[in-house]
Write a protein that holds these residues in place. Structure first.
Motif, mmCIF file in Angstrom:
data_model
loop_
_atom_site.group_PDB
_atom_site.id
_atom_site.type_symbol
_atom_site.label_atom_id
_atom_site.label_comp_id
_atom_site.label_asym_id
_atom_site.label_seq_id
_atom_site.Cartn_x
_atom_site.Cartn_y
_atom_site.Cartn_z
ATOM 1 N N LEU A 1 27.437 49.110 127.875
ATOM 2 C CA LEU A 1 26.265 48.590 128.548
ATOM 3 C C LEU A 1 26.107 49.354 129.848
ATOM 4 N N ASP A 2 24.977 49.977 130.046
ATOM 5 C CA ASP A 2 24.704 50.721 131.267
ATOM 6 C C ASP A 2 23.786 49.881 132.153
ATOM 7 N N LEU A 3 24.284 49.467 133.296
ATOM 8 C CA LEU A 3 23.526 48.608 134.210
ATOM 9 C C LEU A 3 22.769 49.383 135.283
ATOM 10 N N HIS A 4 22.816 50.702 135.241
ATOM 11 C CA HIS A 4 22.055 51.490 136.222
ATOM 12 C C HIS A 4 20.585 51.075 136.186
ATOM 13 N N GLY A 5 20.015 50.884 137.338
ATOM 14 C CA GLY A 5 18.599 50.540 137.433
ATOM 15 C C GLY A 5 18.303 49.057 137.415
ATOM 16 N N PHE A 6 19.301 48.232 137.128
ATOM 17 C CA PHE A 6 19.089 46.788 137.129
ATOM 18 C C PHE A 6 19.360 46.217 138.508
ATOM 19 N N GLN A 7 18.820 45.045 138.751
ATOM 20 C CA GLN A 7 19.023 44.339 140.003
ATOM 21 C C GLN A 7 20.181 43.357 139.849
ATOM 22 N N ARG A 8 20.781 43.009 140.962
ATOM 23 C CA ARG A 8 21.907 42.061 140.958
ATOM 24 C C ARG A 8 21.571 40.778 140.199
ATOM 25 N N LEU B 1 34.965 46.876 125.245
ATOM 26 C CA LEU B 1 33.628 47.231 125.728
ATOM 27 C C LEU B 1 33.712 48.037 127.019
ATOM 28 N N LEU B 2 32.700 48.847 127.256
ATOM 29 C CA LEU B 2 32.581 49.593 128.500
ATOM 30 C C LEU B 2 31.282 49.165 129.179
ATOM 31 N N VAL B 3 31.391 48.730 130.417
ATOM 32 C CA VAL B 3 30.222 48.342 131.208
ATOM 33 C C VAL B 3 30.110 49.326 132.371
ATOM 34 N N ILE B 4 29.015 50.056 132.397
ATOM 35 C CA ILE B 4 28.788 51.047 133.446
ATOM 36 C C ILE B 4 27.991 50.386 134.561
ATOM 37 N N VAL C 1 29.433 41.966 138.570
ATOM 38 C CA VAL C 1 30.095 41.873 137.261
ATOM 39 C C VAL C 1 31.520 41.359 137.441
ATOM 40 N N GLU C 2 32.240 41.871 138.421
ATOM 41 C CA GLU C 2 33.613 41.420 138.657
ATOM 42 C C GLU C 2 33.654 39.944 139.047
ATOM 43 N N ARG C 3 32.690 39.507 139.830
ATOM 44 C CA ARG C 3 32.603 38.085 140.207
ATOM 45 C C ARG C 3 32.400 37.230 138.956
ATOM 46 N N GLN D 1 38.239 59.181 132.941
ATOM 47 C CA GLN D 1 37.424 59.850 131.925
ATOM 48 C C GLN D 1 36.324 58.956 131.351
ATOM 49 N N TYR D 2 36.384 57.658 131.628
ATOM 50 C CA TYR D 2 35.358 56.731 131.155
ATOM 51 C C TYR D 2 34.518 56.157 132.290
ATOM 52 N N GLY D 3 34.596 56.749 133.464
ATOM 53 C CA GLY D 3 33.752 56.316 134.569
ATOM 54 C C GLY D 3 34.491 55.874 135.808
ATOM 55 N N GLY D 4 35.793 55.688 135.724
ATOM 56 C CA GLY D 4 36.574 55.299 136.896
ATOM 57 C C GLY D 4 36.005 54.073 137.592
ATOM 58 N N ASP D 5 35.845 54.175 138.903
ATOM 59 C CA ASP D 5 35.351 53.030 139.689
ATOM 60 C C ASP D 5 33.901 52.665 139.377
ATOM 61 N N GLY D 6 33.199 53.494 138.618
ATOM 62 C CA GLY D 6 31.806 53.213 138.273
ATOM 63 C C GLY D 6 31.639 52.499 136.949
ATOM 64 N N ALA D 7 32.754 52.061 136.360
ATOM 65 C CA ALA D 7 32.681 51.382 135.059
ATOM 66 C C ALA D 7 33.840 50.401 134.923
ATOM 67 N N LEU D 8 33.662 49.452 134.029
ATOM 68 C CA LEU D 8 34.694 48.458 133.739
ATOM 69 C C LEU D 8 34.960 48.435 132.239
ATOM 70 N N VAL D 9 36.217 48.268 131.870
ATOM 71 C CA VAL D 9 36.601 48.098 130.476
ATOM 72 C C VAL D 9 36.893 46.618 130.273
ATOM 73 N N LEU D 10 36.312 46.048 129.216
ATOM 74 C CA LEU D 10 36.486 44.633 128.910
ATOM 75 C C LEU D 10 37.133 44.492 127.544
ATOM 76 N N PHE D 11 38.060 43.555 127.431
ATOM 77 C CA PHE D 11 38.707 43.237 126.158
ATOM 78 C C PHE D 11 38.341 41.798 125.826
ATOM 79 N N LEU D 12 37.693 41.621 124.684
ATOM 80 C CA LEU D 12 37.201 40.294 124.299
ATOM 81 C C LEU D 12 38.267 39.453 123.625
#
Length: 86
Positions: free
Chosen positions: A1-8, A30-33, A51-53, A72-83
């Motif tokens: 999921l790429d959240l670039h361009g979305f508002q809080r 999952l990867l959340v950008i 997102v972290e909150r 390699q998957y975005g570092g501090d600009g992305a989060l990895v989630l395990f469901l």
């Protein structure tokens, strides 16, 4: 999921929809950008913080574990989630 361009204010709805879709498709990782916040007015990673909150609160029911992505998957600009498997 790429959240670039979305508002809080849109983040929780987008994450909830993404998690619902992931569960429906039996995805487990999952990867959340979120971006690093380099272009935010405050200079802070507003979307990542939101997102972290969420993941630390209401999202605990759906996400077993999460962390910032490897470099390699975005570092501090992305989060990895395990469901969870529920």
């Amino acid at each position: 999921l790429d959240l670039h361009g979305f508002q809080r204010a849109e983040v929780v709805e987008k994450i909830n929809n993404f998690l619902q879709n992931a569960r429906h498709n039996s995805w487990q990782t999952l990867l959340v950008i979120t971006g690093k916040g380099l272009h935010s007015e405050t200079g802070e990673p507003t979307l990542r913080n939101e997102v972290e909150r969420y993941l630390s609160g209401d999202g605990k029911m759906q996400v077993v574990e999460w962390s910032r992505a490897p470099r390699q998957y975005g570092g501090d600009g992305a989060l990895v989630l395990f469901l969870s498997h529920k």
